[in-house]
Design a protein around this motif. Structure first.
Motif, PDB file in Angstrom:
ATOM      1  N   VAL A 153     -17.128  -3.579  -3.702  1.00  0.00           N
ATOM      2  CA  VAL A 153     -17.619  -3.170  -2.616  1.00  0.00           C
ATOM      3  C   VAL A 153     -19.094  -3.236  -2.037  1.00  0.00           C
ATOM      4  O   VAL A 153     -19.906  -2.921  -2.629  1.00  0.00           O
ATOM      5  CB  VAL A 153     -17.210  -1.509  -2.533  1.00  0.00           C
ATOM      6  N   LEU A 154     -19.084  -3.919  -1.135  1.00  0.00           N
ATOM      7  CA  LEU A 154     -20.324  -4.310  -0.525  1.00  0.00           C
ATOM      8  C   LEU A 154     -20.967  -3.474   0.509  1.00  0.00           C
ATOM      9  O   LEU A 154     -22.082  -3.644   0.994  1.00  0.00           O
ATOM     10  CB  LEU A 154     -20.450  -5.842  -0.230  1.00  0.00           C
ATOM     11  N   LEU A 155     -20.126  -2.771   1.440  1.00  0.00           N
ATOM     12  CA  LEU A 155     -20.604  -1.955   2.468  1.00  0.00           C
ATOM     13  C   LEU A 155     -19.370  -0.883   2.587  1.00  0.00           C
ATOM     14  O   LEU A 155     -18.120  -1.199   2.518  1.00  0.00           O
ATOM     15  CB  LEU A 155     -20.515  -2.774   3.633  1.00  0.00           C
ATOM     16  N   SER A 156     -20.104   0.202   2.896  1.00  0.00           N
ATOM     17  CA  SER A 156     -19.000   1.321   3.203  1.00  0.00           C
ATOM     18  C   SER A 156     -19.694   2.321   4.201  1.00  0.00           C
ATOM     19  O   SER A 156     -20.789   2.181   4.711  1.00  0.00           O
ATOM     20  CB  SER A 156     -18.683   2.090   1.910  1.00  0.00           C
ATOM     21  N   ALA A 157     -18.852   3.334   4.685  1.00  0.00           N
ATOM     22  CA  ALA A 157     -19.382   4.296   5.425  1.00  0.00           C
ATOM     23  C   ALA A 157     -18.600   5.623   5.148  1.00  0.00           C
ATOM     24  O   ALA A 157     -17.424   5.609   4.725  1.00  0.00           O
ATOM     25  CB  ALA A 157     -19.231   3.897   6.585  1.00  0.00           C
ATOM     26  N   LEU A 158     -19.325   6.458   5.688  1.00  0.00           N
ATOM     27  CA  LEU A 158     -18.432   8.054   5.425  1.00  0.00           C
ATOM     28  C   LEU A 158     -17.253   8.278   6.371  1.00  0.00           C
ATOM     29  O   LEU A 158     -17.457   7.799   7.307  1.00  0.00           O
ATOM     30  CB  LEU A 158     -19.477   9.231   5.640  1.00  0.00           C
ATOM     31  N   ALA A 159     -16.152   8.874   5.861  1.00  0.00           N
ATOM     32  CA  ALA A 159     -15.021   8.784   6.964  1.00  0.00           C
ATOM     33  C   ALA A 159     -14.473  10.443   7.073  1.00  0.00           C
ATOM     34  O   ALA A 159     -14.605  10.921   5.870  1.00  0.00           O
ATOM     35  CB  ALA A 159     -13.958   7.764   6.550  1.00  0.00           C
ATOM     36  N   PRO A 160     -13.964  10.554   7.903  1.00  0.00           N
ATOM     37  CA  PRO A 160     -12.828  11.779   7.787  1.00  0.00           C
ATOM     38  C   PRO A 160     -11.941  11.694   6.748  1.00  0.00           C
ATOM     39  O   PRO A 160     -11.128  10.575   6.816  1.00  0.00           O
ATOM     40  CB  PRO A 160     -12.583  12.162   9.323  1.00  0.00           C
ATOM     41  N   GLY A 161     -11.410  12.787   6.150  1.00  0.00           N
ATOM     42  CA  GLY A 161     -10.084  12.733   5.407  1.00  0.00           C
ATOM     43  C   GLY A 161     -10.321  13.279   4.210  1.00  0.00           C
ATOM     44  O   GLY A 161     -11.363  13.687   3.724  1.00  0.00           O
ATOM     45  N   ALA A 162      -9.231  13.976   3.477  1.00  0.00           N
ATOM     46  CA  ALA A 162      -9.193  14.349   2.127  1.00  0.00           C
ATOM     47  C   ALA A 162      -8.036  14.091   1.559  1.00  0.00           C
ATOM     48  O   ALA A 162      -7.061  13.794   1.885  1.00  0.00           O
ATOM     49  CB  ALA A 162      -9.558  15.891   2.134  1.00  0.00           C
ATOM     50  N   GLY A 163      -8.077  14.119   0.026  1.00  0.00           N
ATOM     51  CA  GLY A 163      -6.797  14.061  -0.863  1.00  0.00           C
ATOM     52  C   GLY A 163      -7.268  13.693  -2.150  1.00  0.00           C
ATOM     53  O   GLY A 163      -8.472  14.125  -2.589  1.00  0.00           O
ATOM     54  N   PRO A 169      -8.779  12.143  -5.469  1.00  0.00           N
ATOM     55  CA  PRO A 169      -9.712  11.305  -5.579  1.00  0.00           C
ATOM     56  C   PRO A 169      -8.943   9.890  -5.880  1.00  0.00           C
ATOM     57  O   PRO A 169      -8.275   9.642  -6.802  1.00  0.00           O
ATOM     58  CB  PRO A 169     -10.688  11.777  -6.719  1.00  0.00           C
ATOM     59  N   GLY A 170      -9.546   8.799  -5.152  1.00  0.00           N
ATOM     60  CA  GLY A 170      -8.999   7.404  -5.254  1.00  0.00           C
ATOM     61  C   GLY A 170      -7.808   7.032  -4.554  1.00  0.00           C
ATOM     62  O   GLY A 170      -7.477   5.870  -4.734  1.00  0.00           O
ATOM     63  N   GLN A 171      -7.251   7.970  -3.852  1.00  0.00           N
ATOM     64  CA  GLN A 171      -6.049   7.544  -3.290  1.00  0.00           C
ATOM     65  C   GLN A 171      -6.513   7.106  -1.759  1.00  0.00           C
ATOM     66  O   GLN A 171      -7.303   7.902  -1.146  1.00  0.00           O
ATOM     67  CB  GLN A 171      -5.157   8.970  -3.047  1.00  0.00           C
ATOM     68  N   THR A 172      -5.638   6.149  -1.507  1.00  0.00           N
ATOM     69  CA  THR A 172      -5.990   5.590   0.137  1.00  0.00           C
ATOM     70  C   THR A 172      -5.316   6.463   1.061  1.00  0.00           C
ATOM     71  O   THR A 172      -4.251   6.853   0.787  1.00  0.00           O
ATOM     72  CB  THR A 172      -5.873   4.193   0.195  1.00  0.00           C
ATOM     73  N   LEU A 173      -6.094   6.842   2.095  1.00  0.00           N
ATOM     74  CA  LEU A 173      -5.378   7.790   3.046  1.00  0.00           C
ATOM     75  C   LEU A 173      -4.880   6.921   4.113  1.00  0.00           C
ATOM     76  O   LEU A 173      -4.331   7.746   5.091  1.00  0.00           O
ATOM     77  CB  LEU A 173      -6.597   8.797   3.516  1.00  0.00           C
ATOM     78  N   ASP A 174      -5.140   5.645   4.572  1.00  0.00           N
ATOM     79  CA  ASP A 174      -4.337   4.984   5.420  1.00  0.00           C
ATOM     80  C   ASP A 174      -4.120   3.461   4.989  1.00  0.00           C
ATOM     81  O   ASP A 174      -4.566   3.162   3.661  1.00  0.00           O
ATOM     82  CB  ASP A 174      -5.414   4.896   6.734  1.00  0.00           C
ATOM     83  N   ASP A 175      -3.806   2.759   5.892  1.00  0.00           N
ATOM     84  CA  ASP A 175      -3.537   1.248   5.538  1.00  0.00           C
ATOM     85  C   ASP A 175      -4.976   0.342   5.692  1.00  0.00           C
ATOM     86  O   ASP A 175      -4.997  -0.803   5.498  1.00  0.00           O
ATOM     87  CB  ASP A 175      -2.540   0.589   6.721  1.00  0.00           C
ATOM     88  N   GLY A 176      -5.966   0.924   5.944  1.00  0.00           N
ATOM     89  CA  GLY A 176      -7.162   0.363   6.281  1.00  0.00           C
ATOM     90  C   GLY A 176      -8.434   0.656   5.174  1.00  0.00           C
ATOM     91  O   GLY A 176      -9.776   0.349   5.398  1.00  0.00           O
ATOM     92  N   LEU A 177      -8.116   1.065   3.992  1.00  0.00           N
ATOM     93  CA  LEU A 177      -9.159   1.277   3.027  1.00  0.00           C
ATOM     94  C   LEU A 177      -9.985   2.368   3.107  1.00  0.00           C
ATOM     95  O   LEU A 177     -11.024   2.312   2.842  1.00  0.00           O
ATOM     96  CB  LEU A 177      -9.854  -0.061   2.648  1.00  0.00           C
ATOM     97  N   THR A 178      -9.572   3.417   3.979  1.00  0.00           N
ATOM     98  CA  THR A 178     -10.083   4.653   3.679  1.00  0.00           C
ATOM     99  C   THR A 178      -9.782   5.532   2.320  1.00  0.00           C
ATOM    100  O   THR A 178      -8.524   5.573   2.156  1.00  0.00           O
ATOM    101  CB  THR A 178      -9.720   5.691   4.796  1.00  0.00           C
ATOM    102  N   VAL A 179     -10.647   5.660   1.528  1.00  0.00           N
ATOM    103  CA  VAL A 179     -10.407   6.188   0.229  1.00  0.00           C
ATOM    104  C   VAL A 179     -10.776   7.879   0.028  1.00  0.00           C
ATOM    105  O   VAL A 179     -12.040   8.003   0.390  1.00  0.00           O
ATOM    106  CB  VAL A 179     -10.936   5.449  -0.700  1.00  0.00           C
ATOM    107  N   ALA A 180     -10.104   8.684  -0.529  1.00  0.00           N
ATOM    108  CA  ALA A 180     -10.328   9.916  -0.663  1.00  0.00           C
ATOM    109  C   ALA A 180     -11.360  10.124  -1.979  1.00  0.00           C
ATOM    110  O   ALA A 180     -11.083   9.229  -2.996  1.00  0.00           O
ATOM    111  CB  ALA A 180      -9.034  10.988  -0.952  1.00  0.00           C
ATOM    112  N   CYS A 181     -12.457  11.061  -1.783  1.00  0.00           N
ATOM    113  CA  CYS A 181     -13.341  11.191  -3.173  1.00  0.00           C
ATOM    114  C   CYS A 181     -13.322  12.381  -3.268  1.00  0.00           C
ATOM    115  O   CYS A 181     -12.259  13.608  -2.976  1.00  0.00           O
ATOM    116  CB  CYS A 181     -14.642  10.726  -2.392  1.00  0.00           C
ATOM    117  N   GLY A 182     -14.023  13.078  -4.386  1.00  0.00           N
ATOM    118  CA  GLY A 182     -14.226  14.455  -4.786  1.00  0.00           C
ATOM    119  C   GLY A 182     -14.189  15.307  -3.707  1.00  0.00           C
ATOM    120  O   GLY A 182     -13.676  16.491  -3.780  1.00  0.00           O
TER     121      GLY A 182
END
Length: 307
Positions: free
Chosen positions: A247-257, A259-272
């Motif tokens: 991963v070369l670039l990321s940004a903070l995003a809304p959501g929860a789940g 850890p490590g689970q994708t929250l949508d089809d666009g690579l938003t990933v739940a963290c701790g």
């Protein structure tokens, strides 16, 4: 002034260019020896070495400046000063004291914070909001010398190690003419470093793996601090087994789940805590691309668990 320049990576090239443009006499450029690079493992000169040759400057590439013969050559240059930027070798007392004004170093942090090998990466990874470039008088201790000139810089929310390094390289290059002029006329008073030092140890491959149980802010900083090299990474499931993805670039995003689970089809990933959106990625064996481009041929739908 009669100068030697000592540097190796891209970060150091703007400083050498600035010193040349300022009219100083660069009588020698020191850089790390050519190393094997690329698929053919061809011996390749460092960026500083290559640039110096295009400018017609003599280049020295000793394996070690601790060698008595190499020290004698350095002494014979009869220097006013040596300007050091990410050279990559420890300098002995005989080298530090050879130039009339000693050896000066451009460092990419606000000392004594982040002494050592990887100050730019460590500052981003730690979530620092501010950093800077400083020219210091070199001493035997690791980045322990007094400070001659500083320039504060903000770390932007989308900065990677690459973008921040490029800005710092150019801002730092601009400090050299001012610092040398002030030193020559006696108009600068070195200031001792104040505060508890922290150390920017060399980045190891083992720490590049993403731990999705960490808070999103920490993971985002981890990703940006390791971009582009060595690159933070995770494993994505595929029909043929796990595939490593940098991963070369990321940004903070809304959501929860989980850890490590994708929250949508666009690579938003739940963290701790919270979530991150992955923006630019590189699948092993492939070129870097946007997450959107990768997902067209390598789907990771909502609910996918990333390793």
């Amino acid at each position: 002034m009669r100068l030697a320049f000592m540097g190796t990576p891209d970060f150091a090239v703007p400083s050498l260019a600035e010193l040349i443009a300022s009219g100083h006499e660069i009588v020698a450029v020191y850089s790390q020896p050519p190393r094997p690079r690329g698929r053919g493992q061809k011996l390749t000169p460092s960026p500083v070495h290559a640039f110096a040759e295009t400018m017609g400057l003599p280049v020295f590439t000793p394996e070690s400046l601790k060698d008595p013969e190499a020290i004698d050559i350095f002494r014979s240059l009869d220097l006013d000063a040596a300007c050091v930027v990410a050279y990559g070798q420890i300098l002995k007392t005989e080298v530090l004291e050879a130039p009339r004004l000693g050896c000066l170093n451009l460092h990419g942090s606000l000392l004594p914070r982040w002494r050592g090998a990887a100050p730019i990466q460590r500052a981003i990874m730690a979530g620092d909001r501010q950093t800077g470039v400083q020219i210091m008088q070199m001493s035997l201790g690791l980045d322990e010398g007094p400070i001659l000139l500083s320039e504060l810089m903000d770390i932007l929310p989308d900065d990677t190690a690459a973008t921040l390094s490029e800005r710092m390289a150019h801002v730092g290059a601009g400090l050299w003419p001012r610092a040398l002029a002030a030193i020559e006329r006696g108009g600068v008073t070195p200031s001792e470093q104040v505060g508890e030092p922290t150390y920017a140890k060399k980045i190891t491959p083992a720490e590049a793996r993403i731990d999705w149980t960490r808070p999103a802010a920490e993971i985002d900083a981890h990703i940006r601090g390791l971009s582009p090299f060595p690159g933070a990474w995770f494993e994505a499931p595929s029909e043929t087994g796990p595939v490593r993805v940098k991963v070369l670039l990321s940004a903070l995003a809304p959501g929860a789940g989980a850890p490590g689970q994708t929250l949508d089809d666009g690579l938003t990933v739940a963290c701790g805590k919270g979530a991150v959106r992955l923006i630019r990625v590189q699948r092993e064996g492939k070129a870097a691309q946007s997450a959107e481009e990768m997902l067209r041929g390598f789907a990771l739908p909502a609910g996918t668990v990333l390793g």
